[in-house]
Design an enzyme around this catalytic site. Structure first.
Site, PDB file in Angstrom:
ATOM      1  CB  CYS A   2      94.193  20.886 -27.218  1.00 27.28           C
ATOM      2  SG  CYS A   2      95.911  21.276 -27.520  1.00 27.28           S
ATOM      3  NE  ARG A  27      88.616  22.018 -22.612  1.00 26.70           N
ATOM      4  CZ  ARG A  27      89.185  21.132 -21.808  1.00 26.70           C
ATOM      5  NH1 ARG A  27      90.371  20.668 -22.080  1.00 26.70           N
ATOM      6  NH2 ARG A  27      88.559  20.713 -20.740  1.00 26.70           N
ATOM      7  CD1 TRP A  75      97.431  27.908 -25.358  1.00 25.01           C
ATOM      8  CD2 TRP A  75      98.683  26.268 -24.497  1.00 25.01           C
ATOM      9  NE1 TRP A  75      98.381  28.479 -24.546  1.00 25.01           N
ATOM     10  CE2 TRP A  75      99.168  27.504 -24.007  1.00 25.01           C
ATOM     11  CE3 TRP A  75      99.321  25.101 -24.098  1.00 25.01           C
ATOM     12  CZ2 TRP A  75     100.240  27.606 -23.133  1.00 25.01           C
ATOM     13  CZ3 TRP A  75     100.403  25.190 -23.227  1.00 25.01           C
ATOM     14  CH2 TRP A  75     100.845  26.432 -22.755  1.00 25.01           C
ATOM     15  CG  ASN A  99      93.485  18.253 -23.747  1.00 26.58           C
ATOM     16  OD1 ASN A  99      94.448  18.998 -23.666  1.00 26.58           O
ATOM     17  ND2 ASN A  99      92.593  18.119 -22.783  1.00 26.58           N
ATOM     18  N   GLY A 100      96.638  17.011 -24.275  1.00 30.03           N
ATOM     19  CA  GLY A 100      97.567  16.455 -23.286  1.00 30.03           C
ATOM     20  C   GLY A 100      98.979  16.441 -23.840  1.00 30.03           C
ATOM     21  CD  GLU A 477      93.699  38.441 -10.109  1.00 30.34           C
ATOM     22  OE1 GLU A 477      94.613  37.610 -10.139  1.00 30.34           O
ATOM     23  OE2 GLU A 477      92.732  38.405 -10.891  1.00 30.34           O
ATOM     24  CE  LYS A 481      92.967  38.807 -14.459  1.00 29.43           C
ATOM     25  NZ  LYS A 481      92.598  37.840 -13.458  1.00 29.43           N
ATOM     26  CD  GLU A 484      95.195  36.723 -17.455  1.00 32.63           C
ATOM     27  OE1 GLU A 484      94.599  36.994 -16.419  1.00 32.63           O
ATOM     28  OE2 GLU A 484      95.322  35.562 -17.884  1.00 32.63           O
ATOM     29  CG  HIS A 500     113.611  44.576   2.237  1.00 29.69           C
ATOM     30  ND1 HIS A 500     114.569  44.805   3.188  1.00 29.69           N
ATOM     31  CD2 HIS A 500     112.422  44.774   2.851  1.00 29.69           C
ATOM     32  CE1 HIS A 500     113.993  45.100   4.337  1.00 29.69           C
ATOM     33  NE2 HIS A 500     112.687  45.083   4.157  1.00 29.69           N
ATOM     34  CE  LYS A 600      87.687  31.416 -17.872  1.00 32.99           C
ATOM     35  NZ  LYS A 600      88.369  32.464 -17.087  1.00 32.99           N
TER      36      LYS A 600
END
Ligand code: M6R
Length: 605
Positions: A2, A27, A75, A99-100, A477, A481, A484, A500, A600
């Site tokens: 946020c 955010r 968020w 925020n938090g 990665e 990517k 997301e 395996h 982000k």
């Protein structure tokens, strides 16, 4: 996470609040809201679910007058993305943005209910507004009421309070989550970061953990965690560095991918002068016997690549962990360890907490950060900038390769300082590293071919990525990517690990992306690729011309990267990972720069 903003201005404040929130949307973008106090002292608010544009539309039809206000982009943590859960939360004469996470909100809520006060939302934040409003109703002043509430809060927070009848007052508090005060001329500002405040001022004071502050148009008064009035330094920020535009590209991500040759070049120019590695004082790799790299998501994967470099080049044992695990498993650390927190934003809560855990136990702590004014940059013994420039797209691209560039320099310095390579070998590695920006510039030409392959990937339900050695974390990665950006399930595996268990997933419907540069591990990776093809797996091979020729027939498609870069090739192989995910997202029509459910900067645990 946020983003929060507060303004004591001299004009209508709603448009300014929205402008600042635009800069904080990274955010979170589940909902947004603003509250203002008008000239008569009337407190009112507007909130809207979804992206900021919905709030802007709302304000057009239902404007909110006033020169003082607070704003929020959310968020969701506690409670779904609904208007009732959107901030600002209001009770009586106070409105609050946060925020938090208030960890003891259930107890606080139960107590309020026993006082006959019923919450209207499912959020933890609303309890802050309810308690403050309650204290005001008991006759406390705004500062007394805010302090009485703050004394009850457990968890992490950056908070801004706005009060009815008080058009010249904002109260702010931080514990765990960052908060910056901006100084204008006859105006004052408050924001989650300096970037949000950049349109209004370049003079910033960062509140420290446990601080609370009173802002009026005349200035700011700050108290520390012990309640002592205190002074915090004011610094000038480089407002130019906070410019945000797409530069003609359809998405920020496309622009940020294309910027890589230039920004990596900047990194190398910053840290290399001829054959000399230039690092700040205080990094003595000869005096340490272990390096510990910690980060989250893509930043963690940059560390994972670098582990191969530190161990192979410098013979330096290297631990790598995700910050959220590291911080709670209480790893033993010694005063001969170097700790490196890797973070684009420099604000990731888990990485920051890992740094706080480690910094007193190790020889030195380093923050490898892109945002130079961030909490990790400030709290580490030493900040090393990754110089990628502002990265707007939620999916990290240039920040990753710039992190790799700085880590490559550190690994070479470690090898040099520990006498693991001689001058000739160092010069050869530096030549390979310096070649990377030009090689990446060539690799950008693969965008069109990646677009073609993306049409295929976009049809898939699952995609696997395989790599060996330092290409294994690049495979991870690539999968991250794709997940997301396109919401397609994807996993990365070490090529040799496939047999395996994960090989059971292979059938004709699962595309398998194989990363196999024509190097010492090539034959091994290609054997694993053959095992996939023997089970009707369809392979997209990413290699160089020599590798593609040597791999023979049978692959469904291949992408040829330029040869070169030596052991720094992972930086090059990152590019098709980015483009495949980008074009797949475009093909599927997902929101490339702001994928669902993400933010982000992840400033909650
Ligand atoms: O700002 P940070 O580098 O600390 O962020 C860490 C992760 O949240 C971040 O890398 C995330 O995984 C990216 N969205 C990946 O593209």
């Amino acid at each position: 996470m946020c983003g929060i903003i507060g303004i004591l201005g001299s004009h209508e404040v709603s448009p300014q609040l929205v402008e600042a929130l635009k800069r904080l949307e990274y955010r979170g973008y589940d909902s947004a809201g603003v509250a203002t106090v008008d000239a008569s002292g009337r407190l009112d608010r507007r909130r809207a679910v979804g992206k900021l544009v919905n709030l802007s539309d709302r304000l057009v039809h239902d404007p909110l007058p006033g020169h003082s206000g607070i704003g929020h982009t959310r968020w969701a943590t506690h409670g779904a993305a609904t208007e009732a859960n959107a901030h600002p939360h209001r009770f009586g004469r106070v409105a609050v943005v946060h925020n938090g996470i208030i960890e003891n909100f259930r107890d606080l809520r139960a107590e309020l209910e026993s006082l006959g006060i019923q919450p209207q939302s499912q959020t933890d934040t609303e309890t802050v507004a309810l308690w403050t409003g309650y204290h005001l109703d008991q006759g406390m002043t705004p500062l007394e009421a805010a302090r009485a509430t703050l004394a009850r809060l457990e968890g992490a927070f950056a908070l801004a309070f706005l009060f009815e009848g008080e058009p010249d007052l904002l109260i702010a508090a931080r514990k765990g989550s960052p908060l910056a005060v901006g100084h204008g001329t006859g105006e004052m500002f408050l924001g989650s970061d300096a970037v949000a405040l950049a349109p209004f001022t370049d003079r910033i004071t960062y509140l420290e953990d446990g601080d609370h502050a009173v802002l009026t148009r005349a200035g700011v008064q700050i108290w520390d965690a012990a309640g002592r009035q205190t002074h915090r330094a004011t610094a000038r920020i480089d407002v130019g560095a906070t410019a945000i535009d797409r530069g003609g590209y359809r998405h920020f991500m496309a622009k940020e991918i294309a910027e890589q040759p230039a920004v990596i070049g900047n990194v190398l120019n910053h840290y290399l002068k001829g054959d000399r590695i230039v690092l700040p004082e205080g990094l003595d790799f000869a005096a340490i016997d272990r390096i510990v790299l910690v980060g989250c998501g893509t930043a963690h994967l940059a560390g994972h690549v670098a582990k191969y470099w530190f161990e192979q080049l410098a013979g330096l044992p290297c631990d790598i962990d995700v910050a959220s695990e590291f911080r709670y498993r209480e790893p033993p650390l010694s005063d001969r360890s170097l700790f490196v927190a890797i973070s684009q934003s420099g604000e990731t809560a888990d990485t920051l907490a890992a740094l706080h855990y480690a910094r007193d136990k190790v020889a030195r702590s380093v923050g490898l950060v892109n945002v130079g004014t961030s909490a990790i940059a400030r709290d580490a013994d030493l900040a090393l900038p990754t110089l990628a420039g502002i990265e707007v797209s939620v999916a990290s691209s240039k920040a990753f390769t710039c992190q790799l560039a700085v880590l490559a320099v550190l690994a070479l310095e470690a090898a040099r300082a520990r006498c693991r390579i001689d001058d000739a070998a160092l010069a050869a590695h530096l030549r390979d590293l310096r070649a990377v920006p030009a090689l990446i510039a060539q690799a950008l030409a693969l965008s069109d071919e990646c677009r073609v392959q993306a049409d295929w990937l976009a049809q898939a339900r699952d995609v696997l990525y395989l790599g060996r050695g330092a290409l294994y974390p690049v495979a991870l990665e690539g999968a991250l990517k794709l997940k997301e950006l396109s919401y397609i399930h994807a996993e990365g595996y070490a090529s040799g690990e496939l047999k395996h268990g994960p090989i059971a997933l292979i059938d004709g419907d699962v595309p398998v992306v194989v990363l196999a540069p024509h190097d010492a591990l090539f034959d091994k990776t290609i054997s694993n690729m053959q095992e996939v093809m023997a089970r009707h797996g369809r392979v997209l091979l990413i290699s160089d011309a020599a590798g593609i020729a040597a791999a023979g027939d049978g692959v469904t498609a291949s992408l040829a990267l330029p040869q070169g870069g030596g052991i720094f090739q992972p930086m090059l192989y990152a590019v098709p990972m980015q483009y495949l995910a980008y074009h797949t997202a475009v093909a599927k029509g997902t929101d490339v720069d702001q994928p669902r459910n993400l933010a982000k900067s992840v400033t909650v645990e």
